[in-house]
Each structure stands twice: as C-alpha cells, then as structure tokens.
Write a protein that holds these residues in place. Sequence first.
Motif, mmCIF file in Angstrom:
data_model
loop_
_atom_site.group_PDB
_atom_site.id
_atom_site.type_symbol
_atom_site.label_atom_id
_atom_site.label_comp_id
_atom_site.label_asym_id
_atom_site.label_seq_id
_atom_site.Cartn_x
_atom_site.Cartn_y
_atom_site.Cartn_z
ATOM 1 N N LEU A 268 0.851 -1.180 0.000
ATOM 2 C CA LEU A 268 0.000 0.000 0.000
ATOM 3 C C LEU A 268 0.891 1.235 0.000
ATOM 4 C CD1 LEU A 268 -2.662 -1.043 2.678
ATOM 5 C CD2 LEU A 268 -2.920 -1.094 0.186
ATOM 6 N N PRO A 269 0.816 2.063 -1.033
ATOM 7 C CA PRO A 269 1.706 3.227 -1.109
ATOM 8 C C PRO A 269 1.441 4.240 -0.002
ATOM 9 C CG PRO A 269 -0.005 3.354 -2.787
ATOM 10 C CD PRO A 269 -0.112 1.999 -2.168
ATOM 11 N N GLY A 270 2.522 4.705 0.621
ATOM 12 C CA GLY A 270 2.400 5.766 1.613
ATOM 13 C C GLY A 270 1.969 5.324 2.998
ATOM 14 N N HIS A 271 2.046 4.015 3.304
ATOM 15 C CA HIS A 271 1.564 3.581 4.616
ATOM 16 C C HIS A 271 2.425 4.085 5.773
ATOM 17 C CE1 HIS A 271 4.255 0.289 3.219
ATOM 18 N NE2 HIS A 271 4.631 0.246 4.480
ATOM 19 N N SER A 272 3.649 4.505 5.480
ATOM 20 C CA SER A 272 4.485 5.074 6.541
ATOM 21 C C SER A 272 3.950 6.434 6.997
ATOM 22 C CB SER A 272 5.935 5.223 6.075
ATOM 23 O OG SER A 272 6.027 6.171 5.025
ATOM 24 N N GLY A 273 2.983 6.984 6.248
ATOM 25 C CA GLY A 273 2.399 8.269 6.613
ATOM 26 C C GLY A 273 1.675 8.253 7.943
ATOM 27 N N VAL A 274 1.227 7.074 8.386
ATOM 28 C CA VAL A 274 0.570 6.992 9.693
ATOM 29 C C VAL A 274 1.544 7.425 10.778
ATOM 30 C CG1 VAL A 274 -0.495 5.446 11.373
ATOM 31 C CG2 VAL A 274 -1.008 5.180 8.938
ATOM 32 N N VAL A 275 2.754 6.865 10.742
ATOM 33 C CA VAL A 275 3.776 7.230 11.733
ATOM 34 C C VAL A 275 4.315 8.625 11.449
ATOM 35 C CG1 VAL A 275 6.035 6.623 12.669
ATOM 36 C CG2 VAL A 275 4.395 4.820 12.098
ATOM 37 N N TRP A 276 4.591 8.902 10.192
ATOM 38 C CA TRP A 276 5.188 10.183 9.778
ATOM 39 C C TRP A 276 4.350 11.357 10.256
ATOM 40 C CZ3 TRP A 276 7.994 10.480 4.471
ATOM 41 C CH2 TRP A 276 8.493 11.759 4.253
ATOM 42 N N MET A 277 3.064 11.373 9.901
ATOM 43 C CA MET A 277 2.224 12.515 10.234
ATOM 44 C C MET A 277 1.850 12.550 11.715
ATOM 45 S SD MET A 277 2.342 14.165 7.554
ATOM 46 C CE MET A 277 1.428 15.512 8.294
ATOM 47 N N ALA A 278 1.763 11.388 12.355
ATOM 48 C CA ALA A 278 1.506 11.380 13.801
ATOM 49 C C ALA A 278 2.639 12.084 14.541
ATOM 50 C CB ALA A 278 1.351 9.948 14.297
ATOM 51 N N ILE A 279 3.869 11.781 14.151
ATOM 52 C CA ILE A 279 5.034 12.413 14.788
ATOM 53 C C ILE A 279 5.075 13.901 14.463
ATOM 54 C CG2 ILE A 279 7.555 12.488 14.865
ATOM 55 C CD1 ILE A 279 7.554 9.484 14.269
ATOM 56 N N LEU A 280 4.777 14.260 13.215
ATOM 57 C CA LEU A 280 4.850 15.661 12.807
ATOM 58 C C LEU A 280 3.797 16.509 13.528
ATOM 59 C CD1 LEU A 280 6.599 17.311 10.878
ATOM 60 C CD2 LEU A 280 4.847 17.015 9.132
ATOM 61 N N VAL A 281 2.575 15.997 13.624
ATOM 62 C CA VAL A 281 1.522 16.720 14.346
ATOM 63 C C VAL A 281 1.851 16.802 15.831
ATOM 64 C CG1 VAL A 281 -0.899 16.610 15.066
ATOM 65 C CG2 VAL A 281 -0.291 16.213 12.678
ATOM 66 N N LEU A 282 2.384 15.714 16.376
ATOM 67 C CA LEU A 282 2.774 15.718 17.792
ATOM 68 C C LEU A 282 3.859 16.758 18.049
ATOM 69 C CD1 LEU A 282 2.718 14.484 20.647
ATOM 70 C CD2 LEU A 282 4.348 12.752 19.832
ATOM 71 N N ALA A 283 4.856 16.813 17.159
ATOM 72 C CA ALA A 283 5.944 17.786 17.311
ATOM 73 C C ALA A 283 5.409 19.208 17.258
ATOM 74 C CB ALA A 283 6.984 17.576 16.214
ATOM 75 N N ARG A 284 4.528 19.486 16.289
ATOM 76 C CA ARG A 284 3.984 20.840 16.129
ATOM 77 C C ARG A 284 3.043 21.210 17.271
ATOM 78 N NH1 ARG A 284 2.689 25.284 16.079
ATOM 79 N NH2 ARG A 284 2.434 26.727 14.330
ATOM 80 N N GLY A 285 2.307 20.221 17.786
ATOM 81 C CA GLY A 285 1.379 20.493 18.868
ATOM 82 C C GLY A 285 2.061 20.737 20.198
ATOM 83 N N MET A 286 3.151 20.029 20.458
ATOM 84 C CA MET A 286 3.854 20.171 21.723
ATOM 85 C C MET A 286 4.802 21.357 21.732
ATOM 86 S SD MET A 286 2.558 17.897 23.612
ATOM 87 C CE MET A 286 3.663 18.021 25.017
ATOM 88 N N VAL A 287 5.187 21.833 20.547
ATOM 89 C CA VAL A 287 6.055 23.020 20.439
ATOM 90 C C VAL A 287 5.337 24.032 19.554
ATOM 91 C CG1 VAL A 287 8.322 23.908 19.782
ATOM 92 C CG2 VAL A 287 8.103 21.566 20.650
ATOM 93 N N PRO A 288 4.458 24.851 20.127
ATOM 94 C CA PRO A 288 3.655 25.799 19.349
ATOM 95 C C PRO A 288 4.467 26.997 18.873
ATOM 96 C CG PRO A 288 3.219 26.070 21.669
ATOM 97 C CD PRO A 288 4.146 24.902 21.561
ATOM 98 N N TRP A 289 5.518 26.712 18.164
ATOM 99 C CA TRP A 289 6.390 27.740 17.577
ATOM 100 C C TRP A 289 6.174 27.698 16.071
ATOM 101 C CZ3 TRP A 289 11.142 26.067 14.980
ATOM 102 C CH2 TRP A 289 11.875 27.148 14.455
#
Length: 203
Positions: free
Chosen positions: A52-73
Amino acid sequence: MSSMNGVRTDIPTASIPRNHIWSISLRDAIWLTFCGAAIALSKFIERIPLHLPGHSGVVWMAILVLARGMVPWGGAASLVGIISGLLAALIGEAKEGPLSFFKFLAPGVTLDLFMLLIPGFVRHSWSIAVVAALAYVTKLMTSYVLGLAMGVPHTFLILGLRYAVVFHLVFGAVGGWLGWILVCRFSRNFRANNIGRADRVKD
C-alpha cells in the motif's frame, strides 16, 4: 477552547505560542530533533510488505503533528522536516538521493502554513486529519516533481498516481488524527505536572 458534546476537540498546547525563531528553547529543540530523527527512521516501515503506497504516513504525520502540537512555535514542523530530510539524505534510503530532503521538508512546511495562516481551522480532530492528509500528499507531489527533474519519463511517473494519492490522503489523515490524540494526552500530563510543581512551591 472548543468542545463538541462535552468532548474537547481542539489541540491543546504545552506552552505559550512562540512565533519568533529565537524564542525556541533548548528542550524544544531537542524534542524537535528527536521527532525529526524518528520520521527519518520511519522510512524503514515502508519495507513492511503491505503493498500500500504511503503507509508510513501513519507514523510520519503522527510524529509531525505531535511535534507541532507540543512546540507551538511557528516553524516547528518545518524544522522537523529539515532535520528528517537531512538525516534521510545521509542515510541514503530514498531513491531520490540527496534530493529526498525536499520530500521530507514539504509536509512540515505545509503543516506550518496551515497553522499560521488559518489557525482557527486547525482546532478540531477532523480538521487536523484533513490538514495532515493534505500535508502528506505534498510528499508524493514532491517525489513526482523530483522524478521529472531527474529525467524519469512522465508516463512512468503517472502510473498508479491516483491510487497513490488516495492512499497518501488516507494514511496522512489517520496519522494526523493519532498525532492529535497524543498531543491531547501529553499536554494534559504536562499541565498536571506543572500544577503539581506549583502547589509544592506554594507549600
């Protein structure tokens, strides 16, 4: 803070929003570096034969949203994209070689732009999922542009492109939603610990 049927639906932040590049703390910088490294290493998930193309996006975007949410810069997600892109280029896992840096950068920049330009929209679980889906698709589009720049025939690049776009949207949305859940949980714990420390100081 908004709510829906008594359930909290906005992304809480662990600290006061900071939009100036020099206002990022050492702790936040270390956290974003860790997230960037985690995204770069998440490429190994693509070796799992799910077909399935792009299945790593589950981990990728979870980490990216978590990073942006915890550091509101303002540039947190972009910084994570820079770090993950540099690491991925050094590891040499991506077929684009050093140019893969841009593929990692694009989702982070897109997420930051949504957060900065229309912050009122990115306040609910469903809107975070939508933004994460769109951000993750930029990774696929960047790969397409890089392929053209590298001389790959257009007819070869568009094979299964619609199929890939759909899966990137789905996996990106799921990852964004999971990231939102993690931000809510971690932010709640952060505030509880801070309140506990404040009470001990008063005593």
